[in-house]
Design a protein around this motif. Sequence first.
Motif: not given
Length: 859
Positions: A571-577, A592-594, A668-675
């Motif tokens: 579902v994440q991949s479908t939303l993202r792409t 943020a949504i994904v 540039y911010v490239r990724d925001i993960s949980v940690r």
Amino acid sequence: MTTAFRQSARARCATTALWSHALLTRLIAVFALWLAVTVLGSIAAAGPVFAQMAAQQQTYMQEWESTALRAEQSIDSRRASSAAFEQLRKELTSFRQDFQAEKSKNKQRIQTLTNQISALGEPPAEGETEPEDIAALREQLTSQLNQLKSPRLIAESAFSRADGLISEVDSIIRERRTKYLLQRGPSPLNPELWPDALAALGWAGRTLWLETKSQIGSDTTVEKIWGSFPEILLLVLLGSFLLLRGRFWARAMGGRLRMMGARGTGVWTFIVSLLQVALPLLGILLLTTSLEVSGILGVRGTLMLEHLPGWALILFSFHWLGDQLFKAPEEVSLVPFAVARRGEARLMIDLWAVILVLQDVLYELYQLEKTSVDTQSVLSFPLILAAALVMYRLNMLGVSKAEAEPSELAQGAADKAEPDTEQETRISIGASRLFDVVRRGAFFLGFAAPLLAAVGYVNAAEALIYPAISTLLLLAVLFVVQRFAGDLYGFVSGQGDAARDSLVLVAVGFTLSLIALPLLSLIWGARVADMTELWSTFLAGFQIGDTQISPVAFLSFVVVFALGYGVTRVVQSTLRTSLLPKTKIDPGGQNAIVSGLGYVGVFLAALVAISMAGLDLSSLAIVAGALSVGIGFGLQTIVSNFVSGIILLVERPISKGDWIEVGGLMGYVRDISVRSTRIETFDRSDVIVPNSDLITGTVTNYTRGNTVGRVIVPVGVAYGTDPRRVEAILNEIAQSHPMVLLKPAPSVIFQGFGADSLDFEIRAILRDVNWVLSVKSDLNYEIAARFAAEEIEIPFAQRDLWIRNPEAFAQSKAKDAQPDQNSVQATTGASTGTRLAVDRPDLDDMHDSAAEADPDADR
């Protein structure tokens, strides 16, 4: 008036309360009557069924009582044989499993009735009365609860009894086996026992021959042979062909299989080697069937014939294993023996097979002829000694491999057909290390076994030497199967020999090791009942509070969680792409949504997996509390970063793609993960920043909400230039650039009078601040070109050089007719740039002259 009204209202309220209580009482009474009628009707309708079930349960309990009494009597008398005790244990185990299943029945129904009784409240104390309908309902529910609990209590009692009886039976069997192993008989080295042993062996062989001869001469046997002659002839011809030509036919089939591909992977070679065992073994089975059909063997011969396929399997499989372990000289062996020693090593494996077959033949003769313990000791000792000598010789061959010349090993590897032999050699050497360790242990046991047999402990010697041989062979089989798994994976994946270094092969080896553990236990004397008991205990799991943790529940949790996790990622991949790019949501919001959907999906997958596994989280509250304390003290930084990551995704002070500056780092911010958050700097390096630093620290976001930003371009002109003219030129340059916004219009600031120039600044708002460096560069290029065209000078910093003692140069010039031609240049004006050239004497002379003229001067 007011008092009367209040009294009237209170009377109405009291009347309403009495009416409501009466109505509630009637409703409860109607419900109780309906429930009673329903239950009685169901009992009446199901009366025959309940009667039949009760009769079956009574019969079953009678059988259990009879079996339990018989077991107790056998345990008390200890007269039953070990085989009888094993059979009795199987029956007890079957009953115990049934009782175990009965204990867990109606668990949910009992819990429901318990909750219903609890909902009625506490029963009244002595001297207090309870409404009749409530009391009747309580009594009825209590009766149902007791009826459901009674079979469970009976099952628990019977389960405990069966479990105790099984433990006593196991103790008796273990005591007998220990006594058997430690039993000391006569020494087989006593010459007085040899004639009787040889006579017994000759008598067994002669009896078998005379019985077979008598059977062949019987008219019934001749008639049976002629009646089944076509069938017997077909079986003999086909069996003989497979036995004599099966190996050659398998090699021919292997040549055709190799034409299909996978050359060099060893897949077809391994399959052909298995065919070389299967086809001759099939021939033995056909010949054995022909002998059974003909009926030419007597009772003893028929009993021995039943074991012939097993003996043939031992001989063929051991020969196959020797070929797999010790390859031909042109191939690389799994165990790196010297090329000259491989043939002898294969011979030792074949001798082991012959010894094991002879030992089994003797065991069958012991059972048929009921030979004495003295005869068994004498006949078993030569086989024990031969097995120990073969083990000793094989151990010496393994030690002597280190003495082989490296050139010999290299030549053997070079002659191999496959091109990549270095990797296989490395795998063989690594696999043989464990084999060497086990080999040394088996050699010690092989050395101790003949000594024990010589002093009379023949049973203990057999319990050491033959399991040691079986352990070595089982370990060798694991190596062979693991190598074949690597070849097969290389063939399927197309990696070839490179697949032998993959993690898949490591996983295969680990799985084979787990499979080998119960086999090793059985080899070294463990009973099948013991292994079954351990497996049942393993499947039962362990108890934490009211929650039962079992492997089945764990596998259910893993499977359901894996499915939920996979669905979440899809579902994440479908939303993202597919879906989110078609919306007007900015990239940061999409990320943020994904990410939020991923966290929610994983959390829901965990909850569903826990529910499907039947785990009760309420009983794990104490464990969760202990973990929370540990998290509070030991993992507070990780938790802080995790919470900060959630805040970043929800509040979104920064988003994916933003240009930010934090802690002196810009990118540039490239990724925001949980940690943490990954920032890509302008030199294309990634910086991992903990999320807590972005929440608690100061962060500059240049593209928050939009990409509009300002550019500042400083420039200086020479003194004497018209400032208004410079301002007009700079305004024109700024407004002509396509990235500069005209609303608000760019401005030119006259900063002031610098040390060397008049200082100006262009301040302009850009459409996209990400292009600030490119715009600044373009403006500087245009300023340089326009100033050159307008003859406006951009000054540079200049300084004057003053010489305090110029007379030193004149004196030095007079003393030295050939002065140094080097010169010292000094600027004499700041605005004109005039340069004064002064002849520079030798440095040493200059310093000496300066010291004479002015001793206090600074040098």
